[in-house]
Design a protein around this motif. Structure first.
Motif, PDB file in Angstrom:
ATOM      1  N   UNK A  35       0.807  -1.209   0.000  1.00 27.16           N
ATOM      2  CA  UNK A  35       0.000   0.000   0.000  1.00 27.16           C
ATOM      3  C   UNK A  35       0.843   1.262   0.000  1.00 27.16           C
ATOM      4  N   UNK A  36       1.939   1.255   0.765  1.00 27.86           N
ATOM      5  CA  UNK A  36       2.666   2.495   0.974  1.00 27.86           C
ATOM      6  C   UNK A  36       3.995   2.600   0.248  1.00 27.86           C
ATOM      7  N   UNK A  37       4.537   1.507  -0.248  1.00 26.76           N
ATOM      8  CA  UNK A  37       5.732   1.634  -1.066  1.00 26.76           C
ATOM      9  C   UNK A  37       5.331   2.084  -2.459  1.00 26.76           C
ATOM     10  N   UNK A  38       6.009   3.066  -3.044  1.00 23.17           N
ATOM     11  CA  UNK A  38       5.629   3.566  -4.365  1.00 23.17           C
ATOM     12  C   UNK A  38       5.562   2.482  -5.409  1.00 23.17           C
ATOM     13  N   UNK A 168      -1.406   7.111 -14.157  1.00 20.60           N
ATOM     14  CA  UNK A 168      -0.425   7.483 -13.161  1.00 20.60           C
ATOM     15  C   UNK A 168      -0.076   8.965 -13.199  1.00 20.60           C
ATOM     16  N   UNK A 169      -0.118   9.577 -14.375  1.00 23.28           N
ATOM     17  CA  UNK A 169       0.191  10.996 -14.451  1.00 23.28           C
ATOM     18  C   UNK A 169      -0.861  11.781 -13.682  1.00 23.28           C
ATOM     19  N   UNK A 185      -3.419   6.014  -7.559  1.00 21.85           N
ATOM     20  CA  UNK A 185      -2.381   5.861  -8.565  1.00 21.85           C
ATOM     21  C   UNK A 185      -2.328   4.415  -9.039  1.00 21.85           C
ATOM     22  N   UNK A 186      -1.348   4.125  -9.840  1.00 22.39           N
ATOM     23  CA  UNK A 186      -1.271   2.837 -10.511  1.00 22.39           C
ATOM     24  C   UNK A 186      -1.201   1.655  -9.553  1.00 22.39           C
ATOM     25  N   UNK A 187      -1.949   0.607  -9.855  1.00 23.39           N
ATOM     26  CA  UNK A 187      -1.835  -0.647  -9.122  1.00 23.39           C
ATOM     27  C   UNK A 187      -0.885  -1.599  -9.841  1.00 23.39           C
ATOM     28  N   UNK A 218       4.253   7.761  -9.400  1.00 20.40           N
ATOM     29  CA  UNK A 218       4.243   8.791 -10.427  1.00 20.40           C
ATOM     30  C   UNK A 218       5.052   8.277 -11.594  1.00 20.40           C
ATOM     31  N   UNK A 219       4.977   8.927 -12.756  1.00 22.09           N
ATOM     32  CA  UNK A 219       5.810   8.496 -13.879  1.00 22.09           C
ATOM     33  C   UNK A 219       7.297   8.469 -13.526  1.00 22.09           C
TER      34      UNK A 219
END
Length: 240
Positions: A35-38, A168-169, A185-187, A218-219
């Motif tokens: 959940x919390x790691x990018x 994601x953008x 954001x992206x899964x 993010x990108x």
């Protein structure tokens, strides 16, 4: 005898309780990290390097990155509240965001002194040159990497495909959230990127990786994670 059985049963219960606690803790930590790691990287990674890449890259002076062809895979329920045109705009935005993030990654490497002999064409310049030739996100796949590289006047071209189940953008995420209330954001994301030589169009390098991301993605996060290890095998940035 009954007393011994009762004591034994009691300790079995205690053991089961502690085992359950440990399992629950493991599951919680796993979900917490996801959940919390990018971005979490999975094992699905494929990297191809042309054996002559280093030799060919010696003569390269400028490279360009074109928008990545993107597919945002929404669920049928999510698609009910948006048109195909709106989805297409989201995908275009994502593809251009990946292009910009890749350009930024190369600039950071140049700032570190890793790419002194290589220039990277600004995406605004790249897209403007292509636009004057009637080439845009919609028809860029009608041209070979060799053709695009020659039009752009570069020595090598970086292109790729990008698949995700959420945009994601920032702009695309906000737009989708406003349209269908689908924030976040992206899964899951799958990126396939290639480097082609301009002179003959041969494939010099191909990298395919699947990643999973959540809050804070993010990108730039995606490209940084993708290139962290792959850059060691990229002729322009590999360590000597």
């Amino acid at each position: 005898m009954t007393k011994k059985l009762t004591v034994s049963f009691f300790f079995q219960i205690i053991e089961l309780v502690f085992t359950s606690i440990l399992i629950t803790k493991h599951i919680f930590m796993r979900k917490f990290l996801l959940l919390f790691l990018p971005f979490s990287v999975f094992a699905q990674t494929n990297l191809y390097e042309n054996p002559d890449f280093d030799r060919i890259a010696i003569d390269h002076k400028i490279i360009a990155v074109v928008p990545f062809k993107t597919q945002v895979k929404l669920r049928p329920k999510q698609m009910k509240d948006m048109t195909n045109e709106q989805l297409h705009r989201l995908e275009k935005s994502e593809g251009e965001s990946i292009q910009t993030a890749m350009y930024s990654w190369f600039l950071k490497r140049k700032k570190r002194g890793d790419m002194q002999r290589i220039e990277v064409q600004d995406p605004n310049t790249t897209n403007a040159i292509l636009g004057k030739q009637g080439i845009d996100y919609n028809n860029i796949r009608d041209y070979t990497p060799m053709e695009l590289a020659n039009i752009l006047g570069v020595d090598a071209l970086i292109s790729g495909n990008y698949e995700t189940d959420k945009p994601m953008s920032e702009g695309a995420s906000v737009a989708l959230g406003l349209l269908i209330g689908f924030w976040g954001s992206t899964n899951n994301a799958l990126v396939n990127m290639s480097v082609h030589n301009a002179a003959d169009g041969i494939l010099l390098w191909n990298y395919n990786k699947k990643v999973s991301g959540s809050i804070g993605s993010s990108p730039d996060d995606l490209i940084n994670k993708l290139m962290r290890k792959a850059s060691r095998r990229l002729a322009y940035t590999k360590e000597n």
